[in-house]
Design an enzyme around this catalytic site. Structure first.
Site, mmCIF file in Angstrom:
data_model
loop_
_atom_site.group_PDB
_atom_site.id
_atom_site.type_symbol
_atom_site.label_atom_id
_atom_site.label_comp_id
_atom_site.label_asym_id
_atom_site.label_seq_id
_atom_site.Cartn_x
_atom_site.Cartn_y
_atom_site.Cartn_z
ATOM 1 N N GLU A 95 0.892 -1.174 0.000
ATOM 2 C CA GLU A 95 0.000 0.000 0.000
ATOM 3 C C GLU A 95 0.924 1.217 0.000
ATOM 4 O OE1 GLU A 95 -3.388 -0.049 0.051
ATOM 5 O OE2 GLU A 95 -3.560 -2.226 0.100
ATOM 6 N N CYS A 115 -1.955 9.592 2.485
ATOM 7 C CA CYS A 115 -1.498 9.008 1.216
ATOM 8 C C CYS A 115 -2.426 9.341 0.059
ATOM 9 C CB CYS A 115 -1.374 7.496 1.361
ATOM 10 S SG CYS A 115 -2.902 6.731 1.915
HETATM 11 P P1 NAD Z 1 8.247 4.850 4.873
HETATM 12 O O1 NAD Z 1 8.236 4.039 3.636
HETATM 13 O O2 NAD Z 1 9.401 5.741 5.114
HETATM 14 O O3 NAD Z 1 8.127 3.909 6.158
HETATM 15 C C1 NAD Z 1 7.150 2.904 6.272
HETATM 16 C C2 NAD Z 1 7.618 1.832 7.230
HETATM 17 O O4 NAD Z 1 8.810 1.248 6.706
HETATM 18 C C3 NAD Z 1 7.961 2.352 8.615
HETATM 19 O O5 NAD Z 1 7.472 1.448 9.582
HETATM 20 C C4 NAD Z 1 9.474 2.392 8.636
HETATM 21 O O6 NAD Z 1 9.992 2.099 9.913
HETATM 22 C C5 NAD Z 1 9.842 1.266 7.678
HETATM 23 N N1 NAD Z 1 11.118 1.527 6.994
HETATM 24 C C6 NAD Z 1 11.671 2.728 6.673
HETATM 25 N N2 NAD Z 1 12.843 2.552 6.022
HETATM 26 C C7 NAD Z 1 13.030 1.216 5.925
HETATM 27 C C8 NAD Z 1 14.069 0.401 5.372
HETATM 28 N N3 NAD Z 1 15.130 0.940 4.789
HETATM 29 N N4 NAD Z 1 13.932 -0.942 5.449
HETATM 30 C C9 NAD Z 1 12.856 -1.485 6.056
HETATM 31 N N5 NAD Z 1 11.862 -0.761 6.609
HETATM 32 C C10 NAD Z 1 11.939 0.562 6.551
HETATM 33 O O7 NAD Z 1 6.860 5.665 4.882
HETATM 34 P P2 NAD Z 1 6.394 6.798 5.881
HETATM 35 O O8 NAD Z 1 7.250 7.992 5.687
HETATM 36 O O9 NAD Z 1 6.220 6.248 7.246
HETATM 37 O O10 NAD Z 1 4.935 7.072 5.287
HETATM 38 C C11 NAD Z 1 4.708 7.899 4.192
HETATM 39 C C12 NAD Z 1 4.532 7.125 2.905
HETATM 40 O O11 NAD Z 1 3.578 6.087 3.069
HETATM 41 C C13 NAD Z 1 3.969 7.992 1.775
HETATM 42 O O12 NAD Z 1 4.582 7.652 0.567
HETATM 43 C C14 NAD Z 1 2.492 7.640 1.745
HETATM 44 O O13 NAD Z 1 1.852 7.901 0.530
HETATM 45 C C15 NAD Z 1 2.554 6.184 2.068
HETATM 46 N N6 NAD Z 1 1.292 5.735 2.623
HETATM 47 C C16 NAD Z 1 0.506 4.921 1.881
HETATM 48 C C17 NAD Z 1 -0.727 4.522 2.382
HETATM 49 C C18 NAD Z 1 -1.654 3.627 1.606
HETATM 50 O O14 NAD Z 1 -2.639 3.165 2.172
HETATM 51 N N7 NAD Z 1 -1.415 3.365 0.345
HETATM 52 C C19 NAD Z 1 -1.136 4.954 3.646
HETATM 53 C C20 NAD Z 1 -0.286 5.775 4.365
HETATM 54 C C21 NAD Z 1 0.930 6.158 3.864
#
Ligand code: NAD
Length: 466
Positions: A219, A253
């Protein structure tokens, strides 16, 4: 001040995942009654911790109580009530047609749990995006390991308490930690990974999953366009765009990322937008109890660097110490502007104009992702159909923004670079289930058509398979 987050030792992570595999094999999670009992347990725990979660959301994101209920705790409780009421029906094998070649038989789709799931949540809706997938996982008879974001330490601490008080670790576990712990988790063997977050980390998750051939649901995010056509009811459009864009200070998002407004109504739209922002958040939105804050200073810097002072028509103010960026509107934005280069994920709305819908399609097409959502304001049904046909997106609203997420009967998910797979309601149950196709053949008769020696049976076979 940097937020500190507790860590989990590698051996404890490995042990937790191993224990879940053992527990899943016992079959304890499979019966309808155990699923309902566990969902009821979760509902009671969420109700008990609702005030703590609301407080934590205020601490981590400055989330107003109303928004916390609408999009996090209330959303999750509503999801739970619906799921508890429907899970028995969802679990029933679904009868389907049987082809002529396989007669006499009956055919059913059986839903079986996938097994041990890893659920990784982002920072922006830490309660909703941890518990909604968890509800679906439990309803489908699975176990789950949860990993919340290190950027929401207050919420993660409440979730840690809630989960450890409610469920044994071998059934549902919450792992505390940062990227290091998520990386260790991704090295373990799961039966399914459900990830919500950015496309960049989505690619890391998918490549780790590939090593074990683990299926993934992703997602992700992207730049969701919002089209305001010349026949749109502008007052309604402006109210709903302001609502969808500035909810959670734009850290949603599916928030409209940019508006494409028809040239004929551009001035009227911008002037109403300005009035509406003042009406909703006051002359100084920093004082408004209804406007949230940016998660941390690095995101604040990232978003504020997108604000081109020459193009600001509303807002533009930032206060780094208060993690505040005012609701901001930029006009005359072009595809070369920084604000169009990546998902904004903050309270900045860029406005571009168009004369022909073909220009809209060309702009959406030039951006890197298929958007997660697409919004259209128009009263014309032909235009509505045309836009839905021409813009590929995860979901869409006609004459609204964001609220398709609130209808649990609709699948919610992305397409292309905005994700794969969908959930919510029955679609969530399906997402965490394997659909097993089962053919049950009659024994009262034995049709020898497909048995060797084949002789001249090919003529009949050709007729049947035509
Ligand atoms: P992110 O991708 O930075 O982090 C998401 C998760 O991944 C967190 O739990 C984080 O700890 C983990 N993570 C971060 N770096 C990692 C790595 N190198 N290896 C493994 N895990 C890692 O996202 P964010 O900044 O927390 O959220 C914002 C993003 O999420 C935006 O792009 C937004 O559009 C998207 N989002 C999508 C939805 C949806 O339903 N489609 C909902 C909410 C947010």
């Amino acid at each position: 001040m940097e937020k500190k987050y507790p860590a989990t030792a590698e051996k404890d992570i490995i042990e937790t995942v191993a224990k879940q595999h053992e527990y899943f094999k016992t079959g304890a999670t499979r019966s309808c009654q155990s699923r309902i009992d566990n969902l009821l347990r979760l509902k009671a725990a969420l109700t008990d911790h609702e005030a703590d979660l609301t407080q934590a959301l205020k601490q981590d994101l400055g989330k107003p109580e109303f928004e916390a209920y609408l999009s996090e705790t209330g959303f999750t409780l509503h999801d739970l009530s619906m799921t508890i009421g429907k899970v028995k029906k969802w679990m029933q094998p679904k009868r389907t047609l049987t082809s002529l070649l396989t007669q006499p038989s009956s055919s059913r789709i059986h839903y079986s749990p996938l097994g041990v799931n890893l659920i990784i949540a982002p920072y922006n809706y830490p309660v909703n995006l941890t518990f909604s997938p968890l509800i679906a996982a439990i309803a489908a008879g699975n176990t789950a390991v949860l990993k919340t974001s290190e950027m929401t330490p207050a919420c993660s601490a409440v979730i840690q308490r809630l989960i450890s008080e409610t469920f044994p670790q071998e059934f549902i576990a919450h792992i505390e930690g940062e990227v290091k712990e998520t990386t260790i988790l991704l090295q373990q063997k799961f039966d399914h990974i459900f990830f919500t977050g950015s496309p960049r980390v989505g690619a890391i998750v998918m490549s780790a999953a590939a090593k074990n051939l683990t299926p993934v649901t992703l997602e992700l995010g992207g730049k969701s366009p919002c089209i305001v056509h010349e026949d749109a009811k502008l007052d309604i459009a402006v109210k709903r765009i302001v609502n969808g864009k500035f909810l959670n200070a734009g850290q949603t998002c599916i928030a409209p990322d940019y508006v494409l407004v028809h040239k004929a109504v551009e001035e009227a739209f911008l002037s109403r937008l300005k009035d509406r922002i003042v009406h909703v958040y006051g002359e100084d939105p920093k004082q408004s109890p209804d406007f949230g804050r940016i998660i941390n200073s690095s995101h604040l810097q990232r978003i504020s660097a997108m604000i081109d002072a020459q193009k600001v028509v509303v807002g533009g103010q930032c206060d780094a110490d208060a993690l505040y960026i005012a609701p901001t509107v930029l006009r005359n934005v072009t595809l070369d502007d920084r604000v169009m280069a990546e998902e904004i994920f903050g309270p900045v709305l860029s406005v571009l104009s168009y004369q022909l819908l073909d220009e809209v399609y060309a702009i959406v097409d030039r951006l890197p992702h298929h958007p997660l959502a697409c919004y259209l304001f128009s009263e014309n049904q032909a235009v509505q159909r045309e836009v839905l046909d021409n813009i590929q997106s995860g979901g869409a609203c006609i004459n609204n923004c964001v609220f398709h997420v609130a209808n649990h009967y609709l699948p919610f998910g992305g397409v292309g670079e905005s994700g794969m797979g969908a959930y919510h309601g029955f679609h969530g149950f399906e997402c965490f289930s394997h659909k097993k196709g089962v053919l049950k053949s009659a024994t009262w008769i034995d049709v020898p058509l497909t048995y060797a020696p084949y002789g001249g049976k090919i003529k009949l076979l050709r007729k049947i398979m035509k």
